[in-house]
Design an enzyme around this catalytic site. Structure first.
Site, PDB file in Angstrom:
ATOM      1  CB  CYS A  72     -14.401 -78.640  89.993  1.00 28.81           C
ATOM      2  SG  CYS A  72     -13.343 -77.210  89.783  1.00 28.81           S
ATOM      3  CB  CYS A  78     -14.192 -71.668  91.938  1.00 29.44           C
ATOM      4  SG  CYS A  78     -15.148 -70.993  90.578  1.00 29.44           S
ATOM      5  CB  CYS A  81     -19.488 -74.842  92.630  1.00 28.75           C
ATOM      6  SG  CYS A  81     -19.691 -75.389  90.936  1.00 28.75           S
ATOM      7  CB  CYS A 164     -15.637 -74.619  84.440  1.00 29.84           C
ATOM      8  SG  CYS A 164     -17.198 -74.460  85.291  1.00 29.84           S
ATOM      9  CD  GLN A 287     -33.920 -69.219  81.490  1.00 30.92           C
ATOM     10  OE1 GLN A 287     -33.085 -69.554  82.329  1.00 30.92           O
ATOM     11  NE2 GLN A 287     -34.991 -68.523  81.806  1.00 30.92           N
ATOM     12  CE1 TYR A 316     -40.495 -57.874  85.535  1.00 31.77           C
ATOM     13  CE2 TYR A 316     -42.489 -59.204  85.545  1.00 31.77           C
ATOM     14  CZ  TYR A 316     -41.739 -58.157  86.053  1.00 31.77           C
ATOM     15  OH  TYR A 316     -42.272 -57.398  87.066  1.00 31.77           O
ATOM     16  CD  GLU A 337     -36.693 -58.073  78.530  1.00 29.07           C
ATOM     17  OE1 GLU A 337     -37.121 -59.038  79.192  1.00 29.07           O
ATOM     18  OE2 GLU A 337     -35.762 -57.344  78.905  1.00 29.07           O
ATOM     19  CG  ASP A 393     -38.968 -65.952  83.842  1.00 27.97           C
ATOM     20  OD1 ASP A 393     -38.458 -65.978  84.982  1.00 27.97           O
ATOM     21  OD2 ASP A 393     -38.436 -66.504  82.853  1.00 27.97           O
ATOM     22  CB  CYS A 420     -34.559 -66.721  89.210  1.00 29.00           C
ATOM     23  SG  CYS A 420     -34.648 -64.939  89.155  1.00 29.00           S
TER      24      CYS A 420
HETATM   25  N1  SAH Z   1     -38.622 -65.165  80.300  1.00 28.52           N
HETATM   26  C1  SAH Z   1     -37.326 -64.951  79.726  1.00 28.52           C
HETATM   27  C2  SAH Z   1     -36.443 -63.969  80.508  1.00 28.52           C
HETATM   28  C3  SAH Z   1     -36.507 -64.032  82.005  1.00 28.52           C
HETATM   29  S1  SAH Z   1     -35.226 -63.133  82.821  1.00 28.52           S
HETATM   30  C4  SAH Z   1     -36.608 -66.267  79.531  1.00 28.52           C
HETATM   31  O1  SAH Z   1     -36.957 -67.264  80.152  1.00 28.52           O
HETATM   32  O2  SAH Z   1     -35.685 -66.331  78.736  1.00 28.52           O
HETATM   33  C5  SAH Z   1     -36.036 -61.657  83.315  1.00 28.52           C
HETATM   34  C6  SAH Z   1     -36.179 -60.628  82.210  1.00 28.52           C
HETATM   35  O3  SAH Z   1     -36.855 -59.501  82.755  1.00 28.52           O
HETATM   36  C7  SAH Z   1     -34.872 -60.105  81.652  1.00 28.52           C
HETATM   37  O4  SAH Z   1     -34.898 -60.275  80.263  1.00 28.52           O
HETATM   38  C8  SAH Z   1     -34.872 -58.605  82.040  1.00 28.52           C
HETATM   39  O5  SAH Z   1     -34.283 -57.789  81.050  1.00 28.52           O
HETATM   40  C9  SAH Z   1     -36.337 -58.318  82.158  1.00 28.52           C
HETATM   41  N2  SAH Z   1     -36.758 -57.206  83.031  1.00 28.52           N
HETATM   42  C10 SAH Z   1     -36.169 -56.736  84.146  1.00 28.52           C
HETATM   43  N3  SAH Z   1     -36.917 -55.802  84.722  1.00 28.52           N
HETATM   44  C11 SAH Z   1     -38.023 -55.651  83.965  1.00 28.52           C
HETATM   45  C12 SAH Z   1     -39.200 -54.821  84.066  1.00 28.52           C
HETATM   46  N4  SAH Z   1     -39.369 -53.968  85.055  1.00 28.52           N
HETATM   47  N5  SAH Z   1     -40.139 -54.958  83.103  1.00 28.52           N
HETATM   48  C13 SAH Z   1     -39.981 -55.834  82.078  1.00 28.52           C
HETATM   49  N6  SAH Z   1     -38.894 -56.632  81.939  1.00 28.52           N
HETATM   50  C14 SAH Z   1     -37.930 -56.540  82.870  1.00 28.52           C
END
Ligand code: SAH
Length: 464
Positions: A72, A78, A81, A164, A287, A316, A337, A393, A420
């Site tokens: 790019c 930008c 990246c 992009c 994702q 999460y 969640e 997660d 992440c």
């Molecule tokens: N496992 C899912 C989402 C992961 S992203 C996937 O792979 O698609 C992290 C997620 O945590 C988001 O959806 C966000 O809304 C949620 N989140 C953030 N803080 C939180 C908390 N304190 N308790 C529960 N969920 C939460």
């Protein structure tokens, strides 16, 4: 070192933001866009006592890790990246080192153990055009022409670019259609400073498996004049499935509004990860790299090592993506969640896949799980709640310590941590290692080639 001074420096390291790091007589310089192995000329922009920031002026000797030409032309300007000029193999090495370094420094995991348990990072075969989602800001240039592209790093000035290298190719056709419609019908672009003008953003999503396309225009108003004309034109694009708009009349950095209005087709698209089907609306979290997500979830599944009899918690859980994967091999899955809409999606996704052994709770993981644990004890005459596997997660800030404590109290055989941000992963791993768990497997997955971000999956097992 003084401001505006021009220096020659050898780049010896890579910083957390992907910048090059060089040293002159013990003084550290951070130089954006310089690559490890480069010898560069740089101008000091900000000089602190022991370190400073410099601007790359000239590459005197390019690093062997520098690509001949970034795919790019906007890569440097930008904000999307950070490391596109570094060859992909070196990018992977950088990410893998970052995860290992954090686990050692912050997590205090011994290096010998990491050498045993860390598996090679999973990269992409073709690390371009991998994103299934893009949010393009709409604005005007100095001549008043309507433009779209991406924000420059750390600012909100739009770098015009409809092509992009990370997004899908059809983005360009969609954007050109919208821009020419706006010019033709005198539809204004939003001006952030004045909080005036109509079209703020265009959200595009693409189902890699189904080839379904979604377009959602975010507007500072109630409706799009001649919206039927626009919808007619967009709907002619092959794969178009959902055209909507979202009202956002607030002076805010938040992109989407709360409500979605249908313009054409339906309000969601469908896509698959592996054999699980998901319905995705403009507001759903999903994702962004489907190819790598399948690998990531596959790894989480493998680490969980389910046989069909387990009780699993997926904390999460978002729209239930990992939960539904796990549910196919577990006795029961509980998902937690914080976003109510995501839980609605999760329940719906369970239904359309015929999955009946997944149950979802709305709330904070650090509240829902402890409350469940206490309630269970009361309702079961002092017997403690147990889980076989707990998957987490979390967002970048990681897990609250109180949640980690409850997880440990539930004595799961395995904890699968999908992260992440390897710095907070490392912090939480330190707690878990101090409370009866040991790291057995770790693997980084490159979900975001050309950026500095990296996902990691870690398996922690209860010590005997
Ligand atoms: N496992 C899912 C989402 C992961 S992203 C996937 O792979 O698609 C992290 C997620 O945590 C988001 O959806 C966000 O809304 C949620 N989140 C953030 N803080 C939180 C908390 N304190 N308790 C529960 N969920 C939460």
């Amino acid at each position: 070192m003084q401001k505006n001074e021009i220096v020659t420096v050898v780049i010896e390291d890579i910083g957390t933001a992907g910048e090059g790091i060089g040293k002159i007589d013990g003084y550290t310089l951070f130089i954006k866009d310089a690559i490890i192995g480069d010898i560069v000329e740089a101008k000091i922009m900000k000089a602190k006592k022991n370190y400073g920031y410099a601007r790359l002026m000239n590459i005197l000797t390019p690093s062997k890790y520098r690509v001949d030409e970034p795919k790019c032309p906007m890569a440097r300007k930008c904000g999307g990246c950070q490391i596109q000029e570094m060859d992909y193999g070196r990018q992977l090495q950088f990410k893998s080192d970052k995860v290992k370094g954090n686990l050692m420094r912050i997590g205090e995991v011994p290096e010998v153990l990491l050498e045993e348990v860390m598996e090679p990072i999973m990269g992409m075969e073709n690390p371009f055009h991998y994103r299934n989602k893009a949010q393009f800001p709409i604005g005007t240039d100095k001549e008043g022409k309507i433009i779209t592209g991406f924000y420059a790093g750390r600012t909100h000035s739009i770098i015009p670019n409809t092509d992009c290298a990370l997004g899908v190719e059809v983005n360009e056709e969609i954007l050109k259609c919208i821009l020419s419609f706006m010019e033709e019908y005198h539809i204004s672009a939003y001006d952030e400073e004045k909080h005036q003008g109509l079209v703020r953003h265009v959200l595009i999503r693409y189902g890699f498996t189904t080839k379904e396309i979604m377009v959602c225009l975010v507007i500072n108003g109630r409706a799009i004049p001649y919206g039927d004309v626009l919808a007619g034109r967009l709907s002619a694009i092959e794969g178009m499935t959902s055209i909507t708009y979202s009202m956002n009349r607030d002076k805010t950095n938040v992109i989407m509004g709360n409500e979605i209005k249908l313009m054409w087709g339906q309000t969601y698209i469908t896509d698959y990860i592996g054999n699980v089907k998901y319905q995705i609306s403009p507001l759903s979290f999903y994702q962004v790299n489907p190819v790598q997500t399948e690998k990531l979830y596959g790894l989480a599944m493998e680490y969980a090592g389910l046989t069909g009899n387990e009780v699993v918690w997926d904390l999460y859980c978002g729209i239930g993506t990992i939960s539904l994967f796990l549910a196919q091999k577990a006795e029961k899955v509980y998902g937690v969640e914080i976003v109510p809409q995501a839980i609605e999606d999760a329940k719906n996704n369970a239904k359309i896949n015929g999955i009946e052994n997944a149950e979802f709770y709305v709330g904070k993981a650090e509240e829902v799980l402890p409350e469940y644990y206490e309630r269970y004890e009361k309702e079961h005459e002092g017997k403690k709640a147990h889980a076989d596997v707990i998957v987490v997660d979390p967002p970048r800030k990681g897990c609250e310590e109180s949640l980690l404590q409850t997880m440990v109290d539930m004595r799961p055989e395995k904890i699968v941590y999908v992260s992440c941000d390897s710095a907070t992963l490392a912090r939480d791993v330190k707690f878990l290692r101090g409370n009866g768990y040991e790291v057995r497997r770790v693997r980084a997955v490159d979900q975001f080639p050309h950026t500095v971000h990296v996902e990691t999956v870690a398996l922690l097992v209860k010590k005997r």
